[in-house]
Design a protein around this motif. Structure first.
Motif, PDB file in Angstrom:
ATOM      1  N   GLN A 145       0.900  -1.346  -0.128  1.00 50.09           N
ATOM      2  CA  GLN A 145      -0.052  -0.014   0.066  1.00 50.09           C
ATOM      3  C   GLN A 145       0.769   1.094  -0.106  1.00 50.09           C
ATOM      4  N   ALA A 146       1.786   1.214   0.768  1.00 47.03           N
ATOM      5  CA  ALA A 146       2.699   2.389   0.741  1.00 47.03           C
ATOM      6  C   ALA A 146       3.280   2.706  -0.419  1.00 47.03           C
ATOM      7  N   HIS A 196       5.102   5.696  -5.166  1.00 50.14           N
ATOM      8  CA  HIS A 196       5.657   5.638  -6.439  1.00 50.14           C
ATOM      9  C   HIS A 196       4.442   5.751  -7.416  1.00 50.14           C
ATOM     10  N   GLY A 197       2.941   5.758  -7.150  1.00 55.52           N
ATOM     11  CA  GLY A 197       2.263   5.802  -8.171  1.00 55.52           C
ATOM     12  C   GLY A 197       2.096   4.445  -8.955  1.00 55.52           C
ATOM     13  N   LEU A 198       2.506   3.387  -8.334  1.00 53.54           N
ATOM     14  CA  LEU A 198       2.418   2.178  -9.207  1.00 53.54           C
ATOM     15  C   LEU A 198       1.074   1.760  -9.733  1.00 53.54           C
ATOM     16  N   ARG A 254      -6.446 -10.810  -0.849  1.00 54.23           N
ATOM     17  CA  ARG A 254      -6.172  -9.745  -0.125  1.00 54.23           C
ATOM     18  C   ARG A 254      -5.347  -8.657  -0.926  1.00 54.23           C
ATOM     19  N   ILE A 255      -4.521  -9.213  -1.818  1.00 56.14           N
ATOM     20  CA  ILE A 255      -3.626  -8.209  -2.722  1.00 56.14           C
ATOM     21  C   ILE A 255      -4.814  -7.691  -3.694  1.00 56.14           C
ATOM     22  N   GLN A 266      -7.293  -2.696  -6.013  1.00 53.82           N
ATOM     23  CA  GLN A 266      -8.771  -1.940  -6.334  1.00 53.82           C
ATOM     24  C   GLN A 266      -8.608  -0.760  -5.997  1.00 53.82           C
ATOM     25  N   ARG A 267      -8.009  -0.346  -4.995  1.00 53.10           N
ATOM     26  CA  ARG A 267      -7.904   1.273  -4.711  1.00 53.10           C
ATOM     27  C   ARG A 267      -7.090   1.984  -5.724  1.00 53.10           C
ATOM     28  N   VAL A 268      -6.238   1.408  -6.508  1.00 53.23           N
ATOM     29  CA  VAL A 268      -5.615   1.906  -7.459  1.00 53.23           C
ATOM     30  C   VAL A 268      -6.465   2.578  -8.660  1.00 53.23           C
TER      31      VAL A 268
END
Length: 451
Positions: free
Chosen positions: A201-202, A207-209, A229-230, A235-237
């Motif tokens: 998450q961090a 880095h805008g991954l 979990r991943i 999904q938040r991206v």
């Protein structure tokens, strides 16, 4: 311009200890420290001396995954491969092209290493590093950059003149999510006191991954739980994220792989992740990967080879069994990547991926990244930026020399140089310099010789 003929005068082998800031777990192995190998060659061209260099991490439990061997025994396998490659290159004394050196001394060194019990993947390690260093010297002798030199035929290989080489300005970074990586800040664990991202998450936030490589352990319950979990984190991206899956040879046969994939496909919570999966990398153990067909398993994404790429015909053998491509890794050899790229360019259904052996900041990450990107790879796994604190134990002035030579590739805002990942991308403009992707060199006196 034809190939530059070089006479190899000196070959020096070094290592430097690397401590990882986060444990890197893949397959059955967890890596917390290992040495990085360095090669320095001095070559003579028309009476003038030119230096070439390369580097690569000596990762345990990848070249040889035998549980009977310790990590130190894995390291010594790779040192032996380097020594055999050095001895073979120095034994020639003949001026010839970089590729000719690889085909003669390099192949002879592989044969020697295999005869002494090394797996072919480990046996290739030494010649692969020397190939990079010799190519670097040849390009410097010709006053050419990597892409310009390939186009001009400087290395003397048979594929460059037929490839549609690109001069890349950037490449998407595909962030590795190892089996021991913490996913969110709420996961148990202690953050390293270095100010760098400690969780998936961090890292996304910093880095805008948007591209990720997910390690599999091959155990269905554990993989299902972790992938779900991943997926929740990704999904938040937004909607543009993509993933690749790495099997790391964890499946013993094609039937077990087929059952595993069907279970993933039948899990509704993984539908979005599978829709965004670009490829599945080396799921079968190399002992069986090129023995069993995967063509009828119904896997809905391209399956590619990685660890099986230990001989020249591996790609063709894989294609006949249902594989759709192969990885580019400089630790397997630059000429293997060029040859595979040439074959893949003949069929639009095939793909060349860019994968990582935890390439460290400096020579290793620069050469490996430019190699893959010049062959048209659009996204590349880069995990050295994540598992190691920048240049690690390298002297500060060595790190700054690379930053000053390649300011767009590194970020020194925190006072410690790191790979600069902006909006999930790397800027490659500064790598188009004379030689193989580097206008700086390691501080050789700071390294430990490999005797």
């Amino acid at each position: 311009m034809s190939g530059v003929d070089l006479r190899i005068r000196e070959v020096h082998l070094f290592q430097r200890h690397v401590t990882l800031r986060l444990p890197f777990r893949f397959g059955a192995a967890t890596v917390t420290q290992c040495p990085q190998a360095f090669v320095q060659v001095h070559a003579e061209v028309n009476g003038r001396s030119f230096e070439g260099a390369s580097a690569e991490l000596m990762v345990p439990k990848w070249f040889d995954k035998s549980p009977a061997l310790t990590h130190e025994q894995n390291f010594e396998q790779l040192r032996e491969s380097l020594r055999n490659a050095r001895d073979g290159l120095l034994a020639s004394g003949t001026a010839m092209s970089s590729f000719a050196h690889s085909q003669t001394a390099g192949e002879a060194a592989v044969a020697v290493s295999v005869s002494r019990g090394l797996p072919r993947l480990a046996a290739q390690f030494g010649p692969a590093l020397l190939d990079k260093a010799v190519a670097d010297a040849a390009l410097r002798a010709a006053g050419q950059s990597w892409v310009g030199g390939l186009r001009a035929g400087v290395l003397g290989d048979p594929w460059s003149g037929q490839l549609k080489l690109v001069r890349p300005t950037q490449v998407v970074l595909r962030h590795t999510v190892g089996l021991a990586d913490r996913l969110t800040d709420s996961d148990p664990g202690t953050d390293p006191q270095d100010g760098l991202p400690a969780t998936l998450q961090a890292a996304i936030e910093r880095h805008g991954l948007h591209h990720f490589k997910l390690k599999l352990c091959g155990q269905i319950d554990a993989d299902l739980e972790r992938l779900m979990r991943i997926a929740e984190v990704l999904q938040r991206v937004g909607s543009d994220w993509r993933v690749t899956l790495d099997g790391n040879e964890t499946f013993s046969d094609a039937a077990s792989l087929g059952r595993f994939w069907q279970t993933l496909h039948n899990t509704p919570a993984l539908a979005a992740l599978l829709q965004r999966t670009l490829l599945l990398e080396q799921p079968l153990a190399r002992a069986v990967a090129l023995q069993e067909s995967i063509a009828t398993l119904g896997i809905g994404v391209p399956v590619i080879l990685d660890e099986s790429d230990d001989h020249a015909s591996a790609l063709e053998e894989g294609l006949a069994l249902g594989y759709r491509g192969i990885s580019s890794k400089a630790c397997k050899g630059i000429y293997r990547s060029l040859a595979n790229a040439h074959r893949i360019a003949q069929d639009p259904r095939l793909l060349l991926s860019g994968e990582d052996l935890t390439c460290q900041a400096g020579l290793a990450v620069q050469q490996d990244t430019l190699l893959a990107a010049s062959l048209g790879v659009q996204h590349i796994e880069r995990n050295g930026h994540h598992y190691v604190d920048g240049f690690g134990s390298a002297p500060a002035d060595e790190a700054m020399a690379f930053v000053e030579a390649h300011p767009s590739l590194y970020d020194n805002a925190s006072g410690r140089p790191h790979l600069a990942v902006r909006n999930g991308r790397l800027d490659l403009l500064s790598l188009h310099v004379t030689g193989f992707a580097s206008a700086a060199m390691p501080q050789w006196r700071s390294l430990q010789p490999i005797h």
